[in-house]
Structures are given as structure tokens and as C-alpha cells.
Design a protein around this motif. Sequence first.
Motif, short mmCIF file in Angstrom:
data_model
loop_
_atom_site.label_atom_id
_atom_site.label_comp_id
_atom_site.label_asym_id
_atom_site.label_seq_id
_atom_site.Cartn_x
_atom_site.Cartn_y
_atom_site.Cartn_z
N GLY A 1 -108.27 -12.63 49.58
CA GLY A 1 -108.36 -13.51 50.91
C GLY A 1 -108.06 -14.98 50.84
O GLY A 1 -108.88 -15.68 51.44
N VAL A 2 -107.55 -15.41 49.65
CA VAL A 2 -107.18 -16.92 49.48
C VAL A 2 -105.87 -17.33 49.85
O VAL A 2 -105.37 -18.43 49.48
CB VAL A 2 -107.66 -17.37 48.05
N LEU A 3 -104.98 -16.59 50.51
CA LEU A 3 -103.57 -17.14 50.70
C LEU A 3 -103.54 -18.27 51.61
O LEU A 3 -102.37 -19.19 51.53
CB LEU A 3 -102.77 -15.87 51.47
N THR A 4 -104.52 -18.82 52.14
CA THR A 4 -104.56 -19.83 53.13
C THR A 4 -105.42 -21.01 52.13
O THR A 4 -105.03 -22.29 53.00
CB THR A 4 -105.05 -19.87 54.42
N ASP A 5 -105.55 -20.98 51.29
CA ASP A 5 -106.27 -22.10 50.50
C ASP A 5 -105.44 -22.94 49.80
O ASP A 5 -104.13 -22.67 49.52
CB ASP A 5 -106.98 -21.41 49.27
N ALA A 6 -105.63 -24.22 49.96
CA ALA A 6 -104.70 -25.28 49.66
C ALA A 6 -104.38 -25.11 48.19
O ALA A 6 -103.27 -25.50 47.84
CB ALA A 6 -105.37 -26.75 49.98
N TRP A 7 -105.20 -24.78 47.10
CA TRP A 7 -104.59 -24.70 45.89
C TRP A 7 -103.69 -23.39 45.76
O TRP A 7 -102.80 -24.00 44.74
CB TRP A 7 -105.97 -24.57 44.89
N LEU A 8 -103.64 -22.58 46.49
CA LEU A 8 -102.73 -21.54 46.30
C LEU A 8 -101.54 -21.76 47.19
O LEU A 8 -100.53 -21.50 46.35
CB LEU A 8 -103.23 -20.09 46.80
N ILE A 9 -101.63 -22.54 48.08
CA ILE A 9 -100.22 -22.88 48.70
C ILE A 9 -99.25 -24.15 47.63
O ILE A 9 -98.35 -23.84 47.79
CB ILE A 9 -100.81 -23.64 50.13
N ALA A 10 -100.32 -24.92 47.22
CA ALA A 10 -99.69 -25.82 46.43
C ALA A 10 -99.00 -25.15 45.17
O ALA A 10 -97.78 -25.59 44.83
CB ALA A 10 -100.83 -26.86 45.92
N SER A 11 -99.71 -24.24 44.76
CA SER A 11 -99.25 -23.25 43.32
C SER A 11 -97.91 -22.65 43.69
O SER A 11 -96.91 -22.45 43.14
CB SER A 11 -100.13 -22.08 42.91
N MET A 12 -97.85 -22.29 45.11
CA MET A 12 -96.58 -21.37 45.44
C MET A 12 -95.37 -22.20 45.84
O MET A 12 -94.35 -21.80 45.46
CB MET A 12 -96.89 -20.51 47.11
N ILE A 13 -95.75 -23.40 46.34
CA ILE A 13 -94.59 -24.49 46.57
C ILE A 13 -94.23 -24.89 45.30
O ILE A 13 -92.85 -25.03 44.90
CB ILE A 13 -95.31 -25.81 47.42
N LEU A 14 -95.00 -25.24 44.30
CA LEU A 14 -94.43 -25.70 42.64
C LEU A 14 -93.83 -24.35 41.93
O LEU A 14 -92.86 -24.61 41.47
CB LEU A 14 -95.79 -26.16 42.06
N THR A 15 -94.12 -23.30 42.35
CA THR A 15 -93.57 -22.14 41.78
C THR A 15 -92.22 -21.81 42.31
O THR A 15 -91.06 -21.67 41.55
CB THR A 15 -94.38 -20.59 42.03
N ALA A 16 -92.11 -22.17 43.55
CA ALA A 16 -90.54 -22.12 44.21
C ALA A 16 -89.90 -23.15 43.81
O ALA A 16 -88.68 -23.10 43.41
CB ALA A 16 -90.98 -22.26 45.67
N ILE A 17 -90.34 -24.38 43.67
CA ILE A 17 -89.47 -25.61 43.13
C ILE A 17 -89.06 -25.31 41.55
O ILE A 17 -88.01 -25.37 41.03
CB ILE A 17 -90.29 -26.97 43.06
N ALA A 18 -90.19 -24.70 40.68
CA ALA A 18 -89.61 -24.38 39.36
C ALA A 18 -88.49 -23.31 39.37
O ALA A 18 -87.48 -23.41 38.36
CB ALA A 18 -90.97 -23.82 38.59
N ALA A 19 -88.54 -22.36 40.07
CA ALA A 19 -87.79 -21.18 40.23
C ALA A 19 -86.38 -21.77 40.54
O ALA A 19 -85.30 -21.12 40.07
CB ALA A 19 -88.25 -20.18 41.08
N LEU A 20 -86.24 -22.63 41.54
CA LEU A 20 -85.22 -23.15 42.03
C LEU A 20 -84.55 -24.11 40.98
O LEU A 20 -83.14 -23.81 40.64
CB LEU A 20 -85.43 -23.91 43.42
N MET A 21 -85.50 -24.69 40.30
CA MET A 21 -84.84 -25.58 39.17
C MET A 21 -84.30 -24.86 38.14
O MET A 21 -83.03 -24.85 37.74
CB MET A 21 -85.80 -26.40 38.51
N LEU A 22 -85.05 -23.60 37.83
CA LEU A 22 -84.25 -22.71 36.87
C LEU A 22 -82.98 -21.93 37.37
O LEU A 22 -82.08 -21.95 36.64
CB LEU A 22 -85.34 -21.47 36.64
N ALA A 23 -82.85 -21.38 38.47
CA ALA A 23 -81.66 -20.91 39.00
C ALA A 23 -80.49 -21.81 39.39
O ALA A 23 -79.49 -21.42 38.98
CB ALA A 23 -82.29 -20.06 40.37
#
Length: 158
Positions: free
Chosen positions: A78-100
Motif C-alpha cells: 500500500g505504498v504506491l503513492t509514497d514519494a520515495w517509491l514514486i521517485a524510485s520509479m522515475i529514476l528507474t525509468a530514466i535509467a532504463a531509458l538511458m540503457l535502451a
Amino acid sequence: MTKVLLSAHVLGAILAVGSITVAASLFPRYAKQAVTDEDEAGGRAAGIAQLLHRVCRGYAVVGLAVPVFGLATGAQLGVLTDAWLIASMILTAIAALMLAVVILPNQQRLLAMPRQGTEAAGLSVAASRLTMVTGIFNLLWSVVVVLMIVRPGSTTGA
């Protein structure tokens, strides 16, 4: 169920993302050596560079499971709206985009460069840029790991 999802998420991150970060970090060194060394060492370095690229490419596909298990774990907790998780998801998306979009295509370009000749001179600059981008990629993952451990605002965080 949460423990199973979290275990799969953490194991996937260690095995897939960890392998990518190590292989991507080592790649520029061996790609440069493959072009600059004219003897047997250059051929060996070229083989290592090709292997490191295959590791990055292969584990990138496997690594897609990491955010899937992470989102499932976050939903269970139940933490999908927590700021730390949202920040992690954004950083993960950026890293994945950089890789691809940056790391894998540039690795492929470096592998395609001739072993000698005028184009080989541009390899040093290309390898240096790839080293820098890979460092940023690794830094993004480091921040994600810290966010996952500390979980700002969590009652169980540090």
C-alpha cells in the motif's frame, strides 16, 4: 505473498541490474583496448567487449521483471503513492531509458568500429562518453537502492 514478491524483486535487482552495472562499466575499457591493441590482446579484448555487450543486452530483458515485482510489492504494501517509491520509479525509468537509448546503442557502435584506421581515433572520445553515461546510470541505481533501504517517512526506515 508480499515476502515472495519482495524476494523476487530484490533478487532480480541484484542479479540483473547488478550484472548490467558491472558489465556496462567494464565495456568501454575493453572496447578501447580492442581497437588500440594490434596483437592478440586486441582480439581477446574484442571478445570480452562483445561478451559484456551481450550480458548488458540479455540482462536488460531479464531486468524488466524487477520493476514489475517492485510494483506488485508496493501494491501489496500500500505504498504506491509514497514519494520515495514514486521517485524510485522515475529514476528507474530514466535509467532504463538511458540503457535502451544510449548505452546499448553506443556499445554496438563501438563494437562495429574498425580495429585500425582513421575511425579508430574517434573511439577514445566515444568510449569516454560511454564511460560517463554509464557512471550516471550506475549513480541512478545507487540512489534507487538508498531510497529503497531508507524509505523516507517510513516507520521502519533509518
